[in-house]
Design a protein around this motif. Structure first.
Motif, PDB file in Angstrom:
ATOM      1  N   ILE B 104       0.854  -1.350  -0.048  1.00  0.00           N
ATOM      2  CA  ILE B 104       0.030   0.136  -0.068  1.00  0.00           C
ATOM      3  C   ILE B 104       0.959   1.167   0.019  1.00  0.00           C
ATOM      4  CG2 ILE B 104      -1.501   1.315   1.206  1.00  0.00           C
ATOM      5  CD1 ILE B 104      -2.989  -1.371   2.323  1.00  0.00           C
ATOM      6  N   ALA B 105       2.087   1.346   0.826  1.00  0.00           N
ATOM      7  CA  ALA B 105       2.742   2.323   0.859  1.00  0.00           C
ATOM      8  C   ALA B 105       3.574   2.613  -0.522  1.00  0.00           C
ATOM      9  CB  ALA B 105       3.735   2.306   1.992  1.00  0.00           C
ATOM     10  N   LEU B 106       3.908   1.549  -1.308  1.00  0.00           N
ATOM     11  CA  LEU B 106       4.326   1.711  -2.358  1.00  0.00           C
ATOM     12  C   LEU B 106       3.563   2.274  -3.502  1.00  0.00           C
ATOM     13  CD1 LEU B 106       7.164   1.348  -3.756  1.00  0.00           C
ATOM     14  CD2 LEU B 106       6.224  -0.669  -5.051  1.00  0.00           C
ATOM     15  N   PRO B 177     -10.752   6.820  -9.276  1.00  0.00           N
ATOM     16  CA  PRO B 177     -11.712   8.183  -9.631  1.00  0.00           C
ATOM     17  C   PRO B 177     -11.533   8.657 -10.883  1.00  0.00           C
ATOM     18  CG  PRO B 177     -10.421   8.116  -7.545  1.00  0.00           C
ATOM     19  CD  PRO B 177      -9.951   6.924  -8.387  1.00  0.00           C
ATOM     20  N   ASP B 178     -12.851   9.089 -11.506  1.00  0.00           N
ATOM     21  CA  ASP B 178     -12.466   9.491 -12.789  1.00  0.00           C
ATOM     22  C   ASP B 178     -12.285  10.872 -12.625  1.00  0.00           C
ATOM     23  OD1 ASP B 178     -15.030  10.919 -12.701  1.00  0.00           O
ATOM     24  OD2 ASP B 178     -16.023   8.946 -12.846  1.00  0.00           O
ATOM     25  N   PRO B 179     -11.799  11.515 -13.812  1.00  0.00           N
ATOM     26  CA  PRO B 179     -11.681  12.920 -13.975  1.00  0.00           C
ATOM     27  C   PRO B 179     -12.592  13.878 -13.546  1.00  0.00           C
ATOM     28  CG  PRO B 179     -10.834  11.896 -15.858  1.00  0.00           C
ATOM     29  CD  PRO B 179     -11.531  10.989 -15.094  1.00  0.00           C
ATOM     30  N   MET B 180     -13.991  13.645 -13.527  1.00  0.00           N
ATOM     31  CA  MET B 180     -14.731  14.584 -13.034  1.00  0.00           C
ATOM     32  C   MET B 180     -14.798  14.709 -11.556  1.00  0.00           C
ATOM     33  SD  MET B 180     -17.630  15.361 -15.171  1.00  0.00           S
ATOM     34  CE  MET B 180     -19.315  14.424 -14.860  1.00  0.00           C
ATOM     35  N   GLN B 181     -14.746  13.540 -10.850  1.00  0.00           N
ATOM     36  CA  GLN B 181     -14.776  13.501  -9.402  1.00  0.00           C
ATOM     37  C   GLN B 181     -13.255  14.509  -9.050  1.00  0.00           C
ATOM     38  OE1 GLN B 181     -14.951   9.154  -9.515  1.00  0.00           O
ATOM     39  NE2 GLN B 181     -16.728   9.295  -8.366  1.00  0.00           N
ATOM     40  N   ARG B 197      -7.777  11.369   1.107  1.00  0.00           N
ATOM     41  CA  ARG B 197      -8.476  10.767   2.390  1.00  0.00           C
ATOM     42  C   ARG B 197      -9.909  10.628   1.684  1.00  0.00           C
ATOM     43  NH1 ARG B 197      -7.381  14.387   6.092  1.00  0.00           N
ATOM     44  NH2 ARG B 197      -9.419  14.789   6.285  1.00  0.00           N
ATOM     45  N   LYS B 198     -10.475  11.467   1.063  1.00  0.00           N
ATOM     46  CA  LYS B 198     -11.850  11.507   0.748  1.00  0.00           C
ATOM     47  C   LYS B 198     -12.312  10.804  -0.535  1.00  0.00           C
ATOM     48  CE  LYS B 198     -12.693  14.798   4.013  1.00  0.00           C
ATOM     49  NZ  LYS B 198     -13.660  14.779   5.175  1.00  0.00           N
ATOM     50  N   LEU B 199     -11.236  10.703  -1.305  1.00  0.00           N
ATOM     51  CA  LEU B 199     -11.738  10.305  -2.859  1.00  0.00           C
ATOM     52  C   LEU B 199     -10.844   9.152  -3.195  1.00  0.00           C
ATOM     53  CD1 LEU B 199     -13.480  10.705  -5.557  1.00  0.00           C
ATOM     54  CD2 LEU B 199     -11.288  12.090  -6.277  1.00  0.00           C
ATOM     55  N   ARG B 200      -9.548   9.300  -3.309  1.00  0.00           N
ATOM     56  CA  ARG B 200      -8.721   7.960  -3.693  1.00  0.00           C
ATOM     57  C   ARG B 200      -9.001   6.975  -2.767  1.00  0.00           C
ATOM     58  NH1 ARG B 200      -5.188   9.438  -8.005  1.00  0.00           N
ATOM     59  NH2 ARG B 200      -4.566  11.419  -8.135  1.00  0.00           N
ATOM     60  N   TRP B 201      -8.625   6.991  -1.535  1.00  0.00           N
ATOM     61  CA  TRP B 201      -8.655   5.924  -0.767  1.00  0.00           C
ATOM     62  C   TRP B 201      -9.905   5.222  -0.501  1.00  0.00           C
ATOM     63  CZ3 TRP B 201      -5.131   3.251   1.608  1.00  0.00           C
ATOM     64  CH2 TRP B 201      -5.312   2.231   2.524  1.00  0.00           C
ATOM     65  N   LEU B 208      -9.021  -3.226  -3.355  1.00  0.00           N
ATOM     66  CA  LEU B 208      -8.123  -3.775  -2.458  1.00  0.00           C
ATOM     67  C   LEU B 208      -8.485  -5.204  -2.083  1.00  0.00           C
ATOM     68  CD1 LEU B 208      -5.872  -3.201  -0.276  1.00  0.00           C
ATOM     69  CD2 LEU B 208      -7.490  -2.558   1.302  1.00  0.00           C
ATOM     70  N   PHE B 209      -9.840  -5.451  -1.881  1.00  0.00           N
ATOM     71  CA  PHE B 209     -10.167  -6.538  -1.397  1.00  0.00           C
ATOM     72  C   PHE B 209      -9.984  -7.827  -2.299  1.00  0.00           C
ATOM     73  CE2 PHE B 209     -12.452  -4.128   1.525  1.00  0.00           C
ATOM     74  CZ  PHE B 209     -11.926  -4.397   2.579  1.00  0.00           C
ATOM     75  N   PRO B 210     -10.301  -7.724  -3.727  1.00  0.00           N
ATOM     76  CA  PRO B 210      -9.829  -8.771  -4.547  1.00  0.00           C
ATOM     77  C   PRO B 210      -8.333  -9.024  -4.544  1.00  0.00           C
ATOM     78  CG  PRO B 210     -11.390  -7.372  -5.510  1.00  0.00           C
ATOM     79  CD  PRO B 210     -11.071  -6.649  -4.248  1.00  0.00           C
TER      80      PRO B 210
END
Lengths: 278, 285
Positions: B104-106, B177-181, B197-201, B208-210
């Motif tokens: 995740i860090a990488l 997240p698409d460019p609009m967001q 924190r609010k969008l990408r993560w 992540l889960f798969p």
């Protein structure tokens, strides 16, 4: 001391070069930056090994590995024959072929599909390499047992991907074929299979790596005195690490080359797919 | 679920029947050689179901072996399969945690720093086409030379294997997240940390889960294979190896089934975490 300075200079200069390259024009930087990074890692590895006199039995320098490759070309060729051509290739072909046929069978019978698919996805979550000792017991030490492991390992990814691919046809297209009065084989050959090709190629690529892993690990459980897995485990035990690294370099080259070759074939066969149209 | 139950049970029943048939066929020759002269075919067939070292143990033999090695020995004795499973699972788990943090860090680094992306992405993708498991014996031997044995080499290999799916999955997810967001966030004049924190993560969680499921299986495979080269004393890999040396097929099958159960357990735990997050977020991931 001088080795430390050398490494420091390499790191600073390397980061500078990488940053500059990454900011460069897109077409240059996309190729040059990863190459520069690879070269940097190799250079640092060489300086580190020589500068600190790292013993050969811990980490041979890249130059020593290159020398080992040049020196043991006949051995590498024999191992390639045994592991890749005799074990991986037939196993991969049979496993992928059987997976595809099974997927078509599942596609025809909804009952089978509901019964087998959950088990198939279960099976793909399992550590299938573990069957290697059983296969060695059944099929003997030679390539047959390795090919058998490869068959089992490659079967399930192909099954799941191909079923998903055959399923991906839109209702509109299916209706169109029905309105033409197309028979099942016709709709399979003209619509469903071509449509599933991207999924099938995905499985083929995934399986090419899995197949190599399966054959190499199966050789850890017993083999005639040739083969990549055999060489890796025995030379590691004899501390001839440069030969081990040479085998690993070959495994990496074979893996990447087969992946790239499959990607090229995919491009040629599924040129119509949206992901290849600019 | 109900929809699937009947077909799955039917298929499983067919598998068991085929397994018994296979055991009968594969063990028949040995059983005939062992049987005395006036044994009937029926006697020989019955004998194929209860050999000591069958070519293919019948399902009930495997079940018995599994039951005995799990429940009939104290958990901390080397005869107990639970003990071996725990050794392997612990190594795989430690490796998985390493891989989780590092991967995740990488991924975060790659998404935010262009130089990292350009230098590393190609190598990370290439490394997935390489049979990394082949390095396992060497890593174990080399670390053994510097005095590191036991847990650490296994955890390293398990971590190394499971690291790649996590980092590629997260890179994809953090970029999803698409460019609009992203434009919307810019109109809010959100800082990089806020966008993260609010969008990408949150967007990356669906990816992540798969990848965690793939990574968990790989960690287990890595730990098992890492137990092979040193002829390890404990662990499922060691059980497979000693089983194959001494022809103890039932032991191999029991270890295999145990490994599969561990993999299912890991996947189940990850699915549980996914469901918990799904619920916490009101049904959307």
């Amino acid at each position: 001391m001088s080795a430390g300075l050398g490494l420091l200079a390499l790191a600073l200069g390397g980061v500078l070069v990488l940053v500059l390259l990454a900011r460069g024009p897109d077409r240059v930087s996309a190729v040059a930056t990863p190459l520069a990074f690879g070269a940097l890692v190799l250079a640092a590895w060489e300086v580190f090994c020589r500068g600190y006199g790292v013993p050969r039995i811990l980490l041979p320098a890249p130059s020593a590995i290159a020398a080992a490759i040049a020196r043991s070309l006949p051995v590498l060729a024999a191992d390639f024959m045994q592991t890749v051509l005799r074990s991986v290739l037939p196993g991969w072909l049979i496993g992928c072929g059987a997976g595809l046929l099974a997927a078509i069978a599942l596609d025809r019978s909804p009952f089978l599909r509901r019964g087998v698919l959950p088990l198939g996805s279960l099976a793909s979550a399992m550590p299938i390499v573990g069957i290697a000792p059983i296969m060695v017991m059944w099929f003997g030490f030679d390539w047959q047992s390795k090919a058998a492991v490869v068959v089992v390992m490659t079967f399930f990814p192909m099954l799941i991907n191909a079923v998903a691919g055959l399923d991906s046809t839109g209702a509109m297209e299916r209706d169109l074929l029905r309105s033409y009065g197309a028979s099942y084989p016709q709709s399979l050959l003209k619509l469903r299979l071509p449509n599933a090709l991207p999924f099938i190629f995905n499985a083929l690529k995934l399986n090419s790596t899995l197949a190599l892993i399966g054959a190499i690990v199966a050789e850890f459980f017993g083999t005639p005195i040739v083969g990549m897995g055999f060489r890796i485990s025995t030379e590691a035990a004899r501390m001839n690490l440069d030969v081990v690294w040479a085998e690993i370099a070959m495994a990496a080259a074979v893996g990447s080359a087969s992946f790239a070759a499959l990607a090229l074939v995919e491009r040629a066969v599924t040129f119509w797919h949206p992901s290849f149209r600019s | 679920m109900r929809h699937h139950a009947v077909p799955v049970l039917v298929v499983l029943a067919v598998v068991v029947v085929l397994w018994y048939a296979g055991a009968l066929l594969l063990n028949f020759d040995v059983a005939r050689n062992l049987a005395d002269e006036n044994a009937t075919t029926w006697d020989i067939a019955a004998a194929t179901m209860s050999q000591g070292r069958p070519v293919l143990p019948a399902p009930h033999q495997v079940a018995t072996e599994l039951f005995e090695s799990v429940f009939m020995h104290p958990v901390n004795s080397p005869k107990s399969l639970v003990y071996h499973a725990a050794v392997t699972a612990f190594a795989a788990g430690v490796g998985f945690v390493f891989a989780f943090v590092l991967g995740i860090a990488l991924a975060i680094g790659i998404v935010h720093v262009r130089t990292l992306e350009r230098s590393l992405m190609l190598w990370i993708i290439t490394s997935q086409t390489v049979p990394v498991l082949a390095i396992a014996p060497m890593v174990v031997v080399v670390l053994g030379n510097v005095g590191l044995t036991g847990l650490l080499p296994k955890a390293l290999i398990a971590g190394y294997l499971s690291f790649f799916p996590i980092s590629t999955g997260m890179v994809k997810g953090l970029r999803s997240p698409d460019p609009m967001q992203r434009d919307l966030m810019r109109t809010y004049s959100a800082s990089g940390a806020q966008v993260f924190r609010k969008l990408r993560w949150p967007a990356a969680m669906a990816f992540l889960f798969p990848s965690l499921k793939v990574a968990a299986t790989l960690a287990l495979v890595g730990a098992i294979v890492a137990e092979l080269p040193t002829g390890a004393q404990a662990g499922l890999g060691a059980r497979l190896l000693t089983g194959s040396y001494y022809g103890q097929t039932q032991q191999i099958w029991a270890a295999l089934i145990m490994a599969s159960l561990l993999a299912l357990l890991a996947v189940g735990v990850i699915d549980g975490a996914r469901l918990a997050m799904l619920r916490a977020r009101g049904g959307r991931l």
